[in-house]
Design a protein around this motif. Structure first.
Motif, short mmCIF file in Angstrom:
data_model
loop_
_atom_site.label_atom_id
_atom_site.label_comp_id
_atom_site.label_asym_id
_atom_site.label_seq_id
_atom_site.Cartn_x
_atom_site.Cartn_y
_atom_site.Cartn_z
N VAL A 1 -0.99 4.98 7.24
CA VAL A 1 -2.17 3.98 6.66
C VAL A 1 -3.10 5.41 7.17
CG1 VAL A 1 -4.26 2.56 7.90
CG2 VAL A 1 -1.48 2.01 7.73
N PRO A 2 -3.24 6.11 8.21
CA PRO A 2 -4.52 7.14 8.09
C PRO A 2 -4.17 8.11 6.66
CG PRO A 2 -3.33 6.80 10.03
CD PRO A 2 -2.25 5.69 9.81
N SER A 3 -2.98 8.15 6.64
CA SER A 3 -2.96 9.47 5.26
C SER A 3 -3.92 8.68 4.37
CB SER A 3 -0.88 9.83 5.27
OG SER A 3 -0.44 9.59 6.53
N VAL A 4 -2.96 7.75 4.27
CA VAL A 4 -3.60 7.13 2.62
C VAL A 4 -5.13 6.60 2.64
CG1 VAL A 4 -3.66 4.95 0.68
CG2 VAL A 4 -1.15 5.46 2.58
N LYS A 5 -5.94 6.59 4.22
CA LYS A 5 -6.95 6.13 3.96
C LYS A 5 -7.73 7.34 3.40
CE LYS A 5 -6.62 1.39 5.54
NZ LYS A 5 -7.47 0.74 6.66
N LEU A 6 -7.59 8.34 3.86
CA LEU A 6 -8.31 9.74 4.26
C LEU A 6 -7.97 10.01 2.80
CD1 LEU A 6 -9.60 12.05 5.14
CD2 LEU A 6 -7.45 12.54 6.15
N ALA B 1 -6.24 -3.60 2.39
CA ALA B 1 -5.76 -4.58 2.28
C ALA B 1 -4.32 -4.17 1.98
CB ALA B 1 -6.58 -6.00 2.24
N VAL B 2 -4.42 -3.76 0.98
CA VAL B 2 -2.71 -3.64 0.65
C VAL B 2 -2.29 -2.52 1.41
CG1 VAL B 2 -1.69 -2.91 -1.57
CG2 VAL B 2 -3.70 -4.77 -1.88
N VAL B 3 -3.33 -1.55 1.70
CA VAL B 3 -2.44 -0.55 2.15
C VAL B 3 -2.36 -1.05 3.72
CG1 VAL B 3 -3.22 1.56 3.80
CG2 VAL B 3 -3.52 0.97 1.12
N ASP B 4 -2.73 -1.67 4.55
CA ASP B 4 -2.84 -2.25 5.88
C ASP B 4 -1.85 -3.38 5.99
OD1 ASP B 4 -5.52 -0.87 6.63
OD2 ASP B 4 -6.19 -2.69 6.95
N VAL C 1 -2.22 7.19 -2.91
CA VAL C 1 -3.35 6.18 -2.67
C VAL C 1 -3.90 5.88 -4.69
CG1 VAL C 1 -4.62 7.87 -3.69
CG2 VAL C 1 -5.47 6.17 -1.86
N GLY C 2 -2.83 6.19 -5.27
CA GLY C 2 -3.81 5.84 -6.47
C GLY C 2 -2.57 4.70 -7.21
N GLU C 3 -1.60 4.65 -6.52
CA GLU C 3 -0.74 3.80 -6.98
C GLU C 3 -1.61 1.84 -5.98
OE1 GLU C 3 3.36 4.64 -7.60
OE2 GLU C 3 2.90 6.27 -6.04
N PHE C 4 -1.20 2.62 -5.31
CA PHE C 4 -2.63 1.65 -4.03
C PHE C 4 -2.98 0.71 -4.28
CE2 PHE C 4 0.13 3.12 0.45
CZ PHE C 4 0.53 2.03 0.25
N ALA C 5 -4.09 1.40 -4.96
CA ALA C 5 -5.26 1.35 -6.59
C ALA C 5 -5.06 0.41 -6.79
CB ALA C 5 -6.16 2.28 -6.48
N ALA C 6 -4.01 0.27 -8.07
CA ALA C 6 -3.51 0.41 -8.78
C ALA C 6 -2.42 -1.51 -8.64
CB ALA C 6 -2.14 0.64 -9.71
N LYS D 1 -6.69 -11.62 2.45
CA LYS D 1 -8.36 -10.98 3.77
C LYS D 1 -8.42 -9.37 3.36
CE LYS D 1 -9.74 -11.43 8.11
NZ LYS D 1 -10.20 -11.79 9.09
N LEU D 2 -9.19 -9.26 3.10
CA LEU D 2 -9.93 -7.46 2.71
C LEU D 2 -10.10 -7.36 3.96
CD1 LEU D 2 -12.41 -7.97 -0.20
CD2 LEU D 2 -9.68 -7.56 -0.07
N SER D 3 -9.72 -5.65 3.95
CA SER D 3 -10.17 -4.93 5.11
C SER D 3 -11.22 -4.78 5.56
CB SER D 3 -8.93 -3.66 5.38
OG SER D 3 -9.48 -3.13 6.10
N PRO D 4 -12.22 -5.37 5.73
CA PRO D 4 -13.82 -5.07 6.11
C PRO D 4 -14.00 -3.71 6.31
CG PRO D 4 -13.35 -6.04 8.25
CD PRO D 4 -12.12 -6.06 7.33
N SER D 5 -13.85 -2.45 7.47
CA SER D 5 -13.90 -1.36 7.82
C SER D 5 -13.38 0.08 7.36
CB SER D 5 -13.93 -1.72 9.16
OG SER D 5 -12.53 -1.20 9.21
N GLY D 6 -12.19 -0.13 7.07
CA GLY D 6 -11.18 1.38 7.07
C GLY D 6 -10.46 1.87 8.00
#
Length: 295
Positions: free
Chosen positions: A166-171, A217-220, A264-269, A282-287
């Protein structure tokens, strides 16, 4: 600048004079090696017109290095005693001390706006602080942070790595990150029982115009059950395994893949396709990731 930096004797003397003792609760390990300070300032590649943001300045070791390298320094310190004492140690006119929790500061607090984050971050909140500040301060063009070596490895890991998470993708959503060296325990007081690592990052445009919260939210969901295939891991998020599979196939991602193999691009897709199909939980509000805050 070299003569002004604090060594071990000066740090202990200053702490004694202030009646300050480092606490585990606030993750305080005070840096006391002038050579490490110089190394951090040099590795940050600061420009004379930069505005540096430092989180957790403590007794002012790194702050003294920063004020000689940039046009302004904002220091955010959660410990009221340390925040009150810092202007007495670092007397530069271009220093603004903010007695505040870095996880709660907002962009309108800073004038001039910060352009670089340079900090020895408390280990217990390092990842959430970096993600919060990147989200809150679009003026940040990059930074250099010192964190626990294990956290540094996670922040800079790429897809397929055992520590990618998670930290890798979000950064990666905000910036391109790279390891910038290791720091030994001996340069801190008290001496931590782990090595530290430097992480350098440069902001870039997000990989998608899909809302960040939808992607996170997908990443989490993907990493909450990282041993499972994405078809299974995203079932709760999508409203069932069949819906998850439909979204994944349409996004060009194998339903049998696992989160640690995706960019991260694939998570966005995936998030974009879920939005298109009307799925997604449910969306992740804070990141900030709940499962792997600092791990």
């Amino acid at each position: 600048m070299a003569d002004a930096l604090l060594g071990p004797a000066e740090i202990r003397e200053l702490a004694a004079r202030l009646g300050v003792a480092p606490t585990k609760k606030l993750g305080q390990n005070f840096l006391h090696d002038p050579n490490t300070i110089r190394r951090i300032v040099a590795a940050a590649a600061l420009r004379p017109d930069d505005v540096a943001l430092e989180v957790g300045p403590g007794l002012g070791s790194l702050t003294l290095g920063l004020v000689g390298a940039v046009r302004h320094v904002h220091a955010v310190e959660i410990d009221p005693a340390l925040a009150a004492a810092l202007p007495g140690t670092v007397t530069a006119a271009h220093l603004t001390v903010h007695p505040a929790d870095a996880l709660r500061v907002t962009g309108d607090r800073f004038d001039p706006a910060p352009t670089m984050l340079v900090a020895n971050l408390p280990y217990n909140v390092a990842v959430p602080v970096v993600l919060h500040l990147l989200a809150e301060l679009p003026t940040l063009r990059g930074g250099l942070v010192m964190v626990q070596k294990e956290v540094a490895d996670r922040l800079t890991a790429g897809p397929g790595s055992k520590v990618y998470g998670v930290p890798s993708v979000k950064l990666a959503w905000y910036a391109e990150a790279r390891p910038a060296g290791k720091v030994p325990p001996a340069v801190f007081w008290p001496v931590p029982n782990v090595d530290s690592g430097l992480v350098a990052f440069t902001r870039r445009e997000p990989p998608s115009d899909i809302p960040r919260a939808a992607v996170f939210a997908v990443v989490d969901a993907a990493f909450a059950q990282r041993r499972k295939t994405l078809r299974a891991a995203l079932a709760g998020w999508a409203g069932g395994p069949d819906r998850a599979e439909s979204v994944l196939r349409a996004a060009g991602v194998s339903p049998q893949a696992r989160g640690e193999s995706l960019t991260v691009g694939e998570f966005a897709a995936i998030a974009a396709e879920a939005q298109q199909q009307g799925y997604g939980g449910k969306l992740s509000p804070s990141g900030a990731e709940p499962e792997e805050k600092n791990s």
